[in-house]
Scaffold this motif. Structure first.
Motif, short mmCIF file in Angstrom:
data_model
loop_
_atom_site.label_atom_id
_atom_site.label_comp_id
_atom_site.label_asym_id
_atom_site.label_seq_id
_atom_site.Cartn_x
_atom_site.Cartn_y
_atom_site.Cartn_z
N LYS A 187 -17.09 19.85 40.60
CA LYS A 187 -17.39 19.66 39.19
C LYS A 187 -16.13 19.25 38.43
O LYS A 187 -15.01 19.57 38.84
CB LYS A 187 -17.99 20.94 38.60
CG LYS A 187 -19.40 21.22 39.11
CD LYS A 187 -20.11 22.27 38.27
CE LYS A 187 -21.56 22.43 38.71
NZ LYS A 187 -22.29 23.40 37.87
N ASP A 188 -16.33 18.58 37.33
CA ASP A 188 -15.22 18.00 36.57
C ASP A 188 -14.26 19.07 36.05
O ASP A 188 -14.65 19.96 35.31
CB ASP A 188 -15.80 17.19 35.40
CG ASP A 188 -14.71 16.51 34.59
OD1 ASP A 188 -13.70 16.12 35.19
OD2 ASP A 188 -14.89 16.38 33.36
N ARG A 189 -13.01 18.95 36.45
CA ARG A 189 -12.01 19.93 36.04
C ARG A 189 -11.51 19.68 34.61
O ARG A 189 -11.04 20.61 33.95
CB ARG A 189 -10.84 19.91 37.02
CG ARG A 189 -11.22 20.34 38.43
CD ARG A 189 -11.44 21.86 38.53
NE ARG A 189 -12.40 22.21 39.56
CZ ARG A 189 -12.12 22.32 40.86
NH1 ARG A 189 -10.92 22.08 41.31
NH2 ARG A 189 -13.06 22.68 41.71
N ALA A 204 -2.13 23.33 35.16
CA ALA A 204 -2.09 22.92 36.57
C ALA A 204 -3.19 23.67 37.32
O ALA A 204 -3.28 24.90 37.21
CB ALA A 204 -0.74 23.21 37.19
N ILE A 205 -4.01 22.92 38.02
CA ILE A 205 -5.06 23.52 38.84
C ILE A 205 -4.90 23.01 40.26
O ILE A 205 -4.90 21.80 40.50
CB ILE A 205 -6.47 23.17 38.33
CG1 ILE A 205 -6.66 23.69 36.90
CG2 ILE A 205 -7.54 23.77 39.25
CD1 ILE A 205 -8.02 23.34 36.30
N SER A 206 -4.76 23.93 41.20
CA SER A 206 -4.65 23.58 42.62
C SER A 206 -5.94 23.97 43.32
O SER A 206 -6.63 24.92 42.91
CB SER A 206 -3.47 24.29 43.26
OG SER A 206 -3.60 25.70 43.09
N ALA A 207 -6.27 23.23 44.37
CA ALA A 207 -7.54 23.50 45.05
C ALA A 207 -7.51 22.99 46.48
O ALA A 207 -6.78 22.06 46.81
CB ALA A 207 -8.69 22.84 44.29
N ILE A 220 -11.08 22.42 31.68
CA ILE A 220 -9.85 22.60 30.89
C ILE A 220 -10.14 22.52 29.40
O ILE A 220 -9.73 23.40 28.62
CB ILE A 220 -8.80 21.55 31.30
CG1 ILE A 220 -8.29 21.82 32.71
CG2 ILE A 220 -7.64 21.53 30.30
CD1 ILE A 220 -7.44 20.71 33.30
N ARG A 221 -10.87 21.49 28.99
CA ARG A 221 -11.05 21.26 27.56
C ARG A 221 -12.06 22.22 26.93
O ARG A 221 -11.92 22.61 25.77
CB ARG A 221 -11.48 19.81 27.33
CG ARG A 221 -10.34 18.83 27.65
CD ARG A 221 -10.80 17.38 27.62
NE ARG A 221 -11.12 16.92 26.28
CZ ARG A 221 -10.23 16.47 25.40
NH1 ARG A 221 -8.95 16.43 25.73
NH2 ARG A 221 -10.61 16.04 24.22
N GLU A 222 -13.08 22.60 27.70
CA GLU A 222 -14.13 23.45 27.14
C GLU A 222 -13.82 24.94 27.25
O GLU A 222 -14.32 25.75 26.45
CB GLU A 222 -15.47 23.16 27.83
CG GLU A 222 -16.02 21.78 27.52
CD GLU A 222 -16.33 21.57 26.05
OE1 GLU A 222 -16.84 22.51 25.41
OE2 GLU A 222 -16.00 20.49 25.52
N TYR A 223 -13.00 25.32 28.21
CA TYR A 223 -12.75 26.75 28.41
C TYR A 223 -11.28 27.13 28.25
O TYR A 223 -10.94 28.02 27.48
CB TYR A 223 -13.27 27.20 29.78
CG TYR A 223 -14.76 27.27 29.83
CD1 TYR A 223 -15.44 28.43 29.45
CD2 TYR A 223 -15.52 26.17 30.22
CE1 TYR A 223 -16.83 28.49 29.47
CE2 TYR A 223 -16.90 26.22 30.23
CZ TYR A 223 -17.55 27.38 29.86
OH TYR A 223 -18.92 27.43 29.85
#
Length: 327
Positions: free
Chosen positions: A309-311, A299-302, A315-318
């Motif tokens: 930039k693409d979240r 879960a990412i809130s902002a 998520i997938r790369e980091y």
């Protein structure tokens, strides 16, 4: 690269390239393995989750179907609004189904969304119905950010006999320990802008008639977002109770329409069919990401910021690659 170094690099990346992020919660197999807040936000701060609201409306439609309150998503939308007067020559709207709205395959009568007219209307459901149909064709993907999904709120009210917030609280929020503090009704453009800027925004936006929005307008804490993701990872079960059926979850997170190469379910985005991963995505980079194969919820809130930039890449790369050190 060592995993600890990757995690550190991820946090540097968030501060430098994802500057509006407020919180990140990562859950593996039901346990929080990473939780971090940025920009002076804390775990008790709610965020306006923008279009992530759509995916929560999808959950509520599924619960209403499970309970038999909605017979089928193949029902015609106008079956729920017998009082609505259809315009002469309007044939397309008569055939629009609930499923068409869930899959974003409804045509609209506008090229550019008339937001001023929408926000100044006293009845956002009727405004959406007025703008549906026209000369378009049902079945072609057309993403409706704000105007359109509110019809689903109207259907929920008609089907359940309760407000959307009351139905959600009783059947979804309260069982998960989520608290949404009432309706938010704007009386001016200035009030709306200030609510967007508020670092402690609360509640669920509603039109002047008290109908909660379906395409935006809900505020949740980051942990609340993670709980909703975990509910879907758990096939709809929470504390031993079936909140929403596994059948609905499976159906709503399969591809039913697409926008170029982007695949869409029932108000959920399909990320990777090989891993069965899917996500709720909202403006500003708000995300609930679920990867069943890896038993992962992110879960990412902002706060709102244009052109973030693409979240999902983040998520997938980091985040996914950092799991070894997060666990």
């Amino acid at each position: 690269m060592k995993q600890k170094e990757l995690t550190k690099k991820m946090e540097v990346l968030i501060r430098e390239d994802h500057k509006n992020v407020g919180g990140v919660v990562v859950q593996k197999s039901g346990n929080i393995c990473y939780e971090k807040y940025f920009n002076d936000f804390e775990k008790d701060n709610p965020f306006h989750i923008f279009s992530v609201t759509k995916s929560i409306i999808s959950i509520l439609i599924g619960i209403a179907v499970d309970k038999g309150m909605i017979e089928s998503i193949d029902q015609k939308v106008l079956d729920f609004f017998p009082e609505y007067t259809i315009k002469r020559g309007e044939k397309v709207l008569q055939n629009v189904t609930i499923k068409d709205i869930l899959t974003m395959t409804v045509p609209y009568k506008y090229k550019f969304a008339p937001y001023t007219k929408y926000f100044s209307s006293s009845d956002w459901v009727k405004s959406a119905l007025d703008l549906m149909g026209g000369r378009g064709r049902i079945g072609e993907f057309r993403y409706a950010p704000l105007i359109g999904p509110d019809v689903l709120s109207g259907i929920l009210i008609k089907a359940t006999g309760k407000s959307v917030l009351d139905f959600a609280t009783e059947n979804l929020f309260a069982p998960l320990g989520i608290n949404v503090e009432g309706n938010v009704v704007f009386h001016s453009k200035e009030e709306q802008i200030e609510w967007y800027k508020d670092r402690n925004m609360k509640g669920w936006v509603a039109d002047p008639k008290g109908v909660n929005t379906a395409g935006w307008g809900l505020s949740l804490k980051t942990r609340d977002m993670a709980k909703l993701g975990q509910l879907y990872l758990n096939h709809g079960v929470w504390d031993g109770k079936q909140i929403v059926s596994s059948v609905w979850i499976e159906q709503s997170t399969q591809e039913h329409s697409h926008w170029d190469e982007k695949k869409y379910g029932y108000l959920w985005w399909i990320i990777d069919e090989n891993e069965n991963s899917f996500a709720a995505l909202g403006d500003g980079g708000n995300v609930i990401y679920i990867n069943p194969k890896k038993e992962l919820v992110v879960a990412i809130s902002a706060q709102f910021m244009p052109r973030v930039k693409d979240r999902i890449t983040l998520i997938r790369e980091y985040i996914e690659k950092s799991l070894d050190t997060l666990i």
